[in-house]
Motif scaffolding. Structure first.
Motif, mmCIF file in Angstrom:
data_model
loop_
_atom_site.group_PDB
_atom_site.id
_atom_site.type_symbol
_atom_site.label_atom_id
_atom_site.label_comp_id
_atom_site.label_asym_id
_atom_site.label_seq_id
_atom_site.Cartn_x
_atom_site.Cartn_y
_atom_site.Cartn_z
ATOM 1 N N THR A 1 0.828 -1.205 0.000
ATOM 2 C CA THR A 1 0.000 0.000 0.000
ATOM 3 C C THR A 1 0.863 1.256 0.000
ATOM 4 O O THR A 1 0.565 2.228 -0.708
ATOM 5 N N THR A 2 1.962 1.240 0.791
ATOM 6 C CA THR A 2 2.840 2.416 0.815
ATOM 7 C C THR A 2 3.456 2.649 -0.565
ATOM 8 O O THR A 2 3.523 3.783 -1.027
ATOM 9 N N SER B 1 0.882 4.098 -2.900
ATOM 10 C CA SER B 1 0.664 5.522 -2.614
ATOM 11 C C SER B 1 1.802 6.348 -3.190
ATOM 12 O O SER B 1 1.575 7.408 -3.792
ATOM 13 N N THR C 1 -0.088 13.674 -0.207
ATOM 14 C CA THR C 1 0.180 12.319 0.294
ATOM 15 C C THR C 1 -1.028 11.771 1.029
ATOM 16 O O THR C 1 -1.302 10.575 0.941
ATOM 17 N N ASP D 1 -2.486 8.309 -0.164
ATOM 18 C CA ASP D 1 -2.614 7.175 0.765
ATOM 19 C C ASP D 1 -4.024 6.600 0.709
ATOM 20 O O ASP D 1 -4.217 5.388 0.616
#
Lengths: 115, 500
Positions: B325-326, B329, B474, B478
């Motif tokens: 997921t990071t 993003s 961000t 995210d």
């Protein structure tokens, strides 16, 4: 039936690849057309077409018969044919002007011309 | 409702035909693109802050049967940034020959290109994605070809242009054939092409044919995205062609491929599989390296920038291949940064060619004295591309490399850092040659047209602003990353009936 059609796909794709590798502009055109046809045919094979009835309900019917063919792949092929036809036409015009204005026949000529 | 951007773009295309002989035609289209941008901003607001998912199923059929348009935060962000680019390029073209009467087809094709791009960003049906790809590719073929009708362009440039264009079209037609073949395989073994419907299949339903189909699709998307080893068409074709169109292609076309990879291969579905990610991981590293190598060996402004697209695409591929997921993003952030900066650099290259009549580095020089504002805009964008603080590129690279380090992709980390250094090197090469060194002959001072200046200014402000306040974006990226990976969101589109 399916095996014959699959074989036809393979042969056309192989012929198309061969023509693409010859690096002549006109052969590119025919090669891309053949590959396009091979792929369209493979979409048709994907519908598992055996003999069946068209997917149209008669008057008074409210369910489709079990032998009905899946109409979706045919709709997909129709779209794909139109698209590949448009692209090939554009490419043909481009090649024709390239041959006429710059006297290009061979992709190697283009390489030489760029030096 | 989620089909509004596409419909608006098609409407503008038709409009551009009717106003082709009017003097205010191009200005009207700028207003139209601005409206498009506001619609897209509203979409971002709805999806990111109201956490809605806009879904429409066309043709009054419910989801797996009608054509599904699915706009979540990721799609909305991509549509938003693309509409910004379309707006800016329309402004830019106000004072370039492309928007004169003879070239009205440019406006038409830009808008059909926009429709293709928005369609690819918002569809949730794989065949529909194929159709939108073709729409945007056909528009791009025509836009490339258009420069050949210009009598002022010399025959030698046209010859080079044809070479690039032929490889561009032939490779893309092949890519589309492979895409369609993948769709045929997928349909024959699953019986559906709707992505949400595919997710419902259990492991038992999935045969090995689906893996082959997944490979074909991933291959086709990678080809569009310009991954190693199939990036040849990109540096061959981008250095020729009308600059405002090429600036758009630089910003948009390869990113549509990246978008499609993320959208259809990262969420859990029969298509996603570990080995595609591991192949892309290797490919990403090679793409970064070879792109920057090509840039180091070329001597014209536009060739160098074209090779940098390839190497930057490698970073996004790295983010995709890590797949957490990071990382996702970070990739979304990278996309939003990269599309703007790359388009800006191409627009600046266009302004340089306009001022000096060439983009060969050895004939340029002294631009810092004659056009200091252009020089500073270039410096900001170039440093941002190379990843230096305080511009947006620093954060984008930092997030990608941070996620690479935290998930153990050390090869990616090392090569990413190395390539960043070389990006800086080739940007310095442009800076020294084009801007800093004293010119060979005394040049006549041509001013940058005002429309060019406005367009470049908008995009430069974006880079600086994003660099100074990355946290705003961000948070959204995210949120978008979590939303993309959540399968429930896709499945919920199947339950609601009809159009909304």
């Amino acid at each position: 039936m399916t095996s014959i059609l699959s074989l036809a796909c393979g042969v056309m794709a192989a012929a198309g690849t061969y023509l693409l590798l010859r690096r002549r502009l006109f052969d590119f055109l025919i090669g891309l057309t053949l590959i396009g046809h091979a792929v369209n045919l493979s979409v048709f094979v994907a519908s598992n077409a055996k003999s069946g009835t068209p997917s149209i309900m008669g008057i008074g019917q409210d369910t489709l018969a079990l032998t009905t063919l899946d109409p979706v792949p045919q709709a997909l092929i129709l779209t794909a044919i139109v698209i590949s036809f448009g692209t090939i036409t554009l490419l043909a015009v481009l090649f024709r002007t390239s041959m006429k204005n710059s006297n290009l026949q061979d992709i190697e000529d283009i390489e030489k011309g760029s030096d | 409702m989620s089909a509004i951007p596409v419909l608006l773009a098609l409407f503008l295309a038709v409009l551009s035909y009717f106003f082709k002989n009017r003097k205010f035609g191009p200005h009207l289209l700028v207003v139209g693109s601005a409206a498009q941008f506001f619609v897209a901003s509203w979409f971002v607001y709805l999806t990111a802050y109201q956490s809605e998912i806009l879904h429409t199923s066309l043709g009054t059929w419910a989801a797996p049967f009608g054509i599904s348009f699915y706009v979540d935060t990721f799609s909305a962000l991509m549509i938003w940034i693309s509409s910004l680019l379309f707006l800016v390029v329309q402004i830019y073209s106000l004072s370039s020959p492309e928007s004169s009467h003879r070239f009205w087809a440019h406006h038409f094709c830009w808008n059909t290109l926009a429709a293709g791009v928005y369609g690819a960003f918002s569809t949730n049906d794989l065949f529909n994605l194929f159709v939108w790809f073709e729409v945007l590719l056909l528009s791009s073929y025509i836009l490339f070809t258009w420069s050949f009708t210009d009598e002022k362009v010399s025959e030698e440039i046209k010859l080079n242009g044809r070479k690039g264009l032929i490889s561009y079209i032939v490779l893309n037609v092949l890519g589309s054939s492979i895409f369609l073949f993948g769709l045929a395989l997928l349909y024959s073994s699953t019986g559906t092409l709707n992505f949400a419907d595919l997710m419902r299949l259990t492991d038992g339903d999935v045969s090995s044919v689906v893996h082959l189909a997944g490979f074909c699709l991933a291959f086709a998307f990678s080809m569009k995205a310009g991954f190693f080893p199939l990036f040849n068409w990109l540096p061959a074709s981008y250095p020729v062609g009308p600059i405002s169109s090429v600036a758009l292609f630089a910003g948009l076309l390869t990113k549509v491929g990246i978008y499609a990879l993320i959208r259809f291969f990262l969420p859990a579905s029969p298509l996603s599989s570990e080995w595609i990610l591991s192949v892309v991981m290797v490919v990403a590293n090679l793409t970064m390296l070879l792109g920057v190598y090509g840039a180091a060996t070329h001597q014209s402004l536009r060739s160098i920038l074209s090779f940098h697209i390839v190497s930057q695409v490698g970073y996004m591929a790295l983010g995709f291949a890590i797949g957490t997921t990071t990382a996702l993003s970070a990739t979304i952030f990278y996309l939003l940064h990269h599309m703007v900066v790359k388009t800006n650099l191409f627009l600046i290259a266009g302004a340089v060619s306009r001022v000096r009549g060439t983009d060969q580095l050895k004939n340029l020089g002294g631009l810092i004295k004659s056009n200091p504002w252009l020089a500073s805009a270039f410096a900001i964008s170039a440093l941002s591309l190379a990843g230096l603080p305080p511009f947006s590129g620093f954060w984008a690279k930092f997030f990608i490399l941070f996620s690479a380090a935290s998930s153990g992709a050390f090869w990616g980390l090392g090569i990413g850092l190395f390539v960043g250094l070389f990006t800086l090197f080739s940007m310095l090469k442009i800076w020294n040659e084009a801007f800093l060194k004293s010119p060979q002959e005394e040049s006549v001072g041509v001013k940058v047209p005002r429309a060019y200046a406005i367009a470049i200014f908008i995009l430069t402000i974006w880079t600086v602003g994003l660099g100074l306040r990355p946290s705003t974006l961000t948070q959204i990226s995210d949120f978008a990353a979590v939303q993309v990976l959540e399968t429930r969101n896709y499945l919920s589109t199947l339950q609601e009936g009809g159009s909304k």
